[in-house]
Design a protein around this motif. Sequence first.
Motif, short mmCIF file in Angstrom:
data_model
loop_
_atom_site.label_atom_id
_atom_site.label_comp_id
_atom_site.label_asym_id
_atom_site.label_seq_id
_atom_site.Cartn_x
_atom_site.Cartn_y
_atom_site.Cartn_z
N UNK A 184 0.84 -1.17 0.00
CA UNK A 184 0.00 0.00 0.00
C UNK A 184 0.89 1.23 0.00
N UNK A 185 0.61 2.12 -0.89
CA UNK A 185 1.38 3.35 -0.99
C UNK A 185 0.60 4.50 -0.35
N UNK B 282 5.25 -2.80 3.16
CA UNK B 282 6.41 -1.97 3.46
C UNK B 282 6.09 -0.48 3.40
N UNK B 283 6.49 0.23 4.44
CA UNK B 283 6.51 1.69 4.49
C UNK B 283 7.75 2.04 5.29
N UNK B 284 8.86 2.15 4.60
CA UNK B 284 10.17 2.30 5.24
C UNK B 284 10.18 3.40 6.28
N UNK C 180 6.58 -1.12 8.55
CA UNK C 180 5.51 -1.76 7.81
C UNK C 180 4.16 -1.23 8.27
N UNK C 181 3.22 -1.22 7.35
CA UNK C 181 1.81 -1.00 7.66
C UNK C 181 1.19 -2.38 7.76
N UNK D 192 -8.38 -0.31 7.77
CA UNK D 192 -7.82 0.10 9.07
C UNK D 192 -6.48 -0.60 9.22
N UNK D 193 -5.52 0.11 9.77
CA UNK D 193 -4.16 -0.42 9.86
C UNK D 193 -3.42 0.19 11.03
N UNK D 194 -2.26 -0.35 11.31
CA UNK D 194 -1.33 0.27 12.25
C UNK D 194 0.08 0.14 11.68
#
Length: 103
Positions: free
Chosen positions: A1-2, A35-37, A40-41, A86-88
């Motif tokens: 996810x971006x 990945x969200x450097x 992670x999400x 929904x995420x963290x």
Amino acid sequence: MQFKKELREPVKSGEITKTVRIWKSQRVKAGNSYRLSPGFVVVDSIHRIEFDDITPRLARETGFGSVASLVKTANHGDGENVYLISFHYVDDQAKRGQSGGEI
């Protein structure tokens, strides 16, 4: 996810924990990490919603100033299905400490 560049820090800090995506079909799965450097999400849940469910309040909760701005960013191609995700965020060090290394 971006995520748009200006949303990345609020996502990492936990200020933003929801996003809306408009896709042809579901592209993420609850429980999976993306990945969200430098971390992670982790997707907690994903649900289909209707366009009418995209309110000014939801736009603000997802980091946008207006419904129009959210829809413009959330719309990917010619998709018609609206998803509320929904995420963290988990940084690399926390993830390693929880799982002992790899994801």
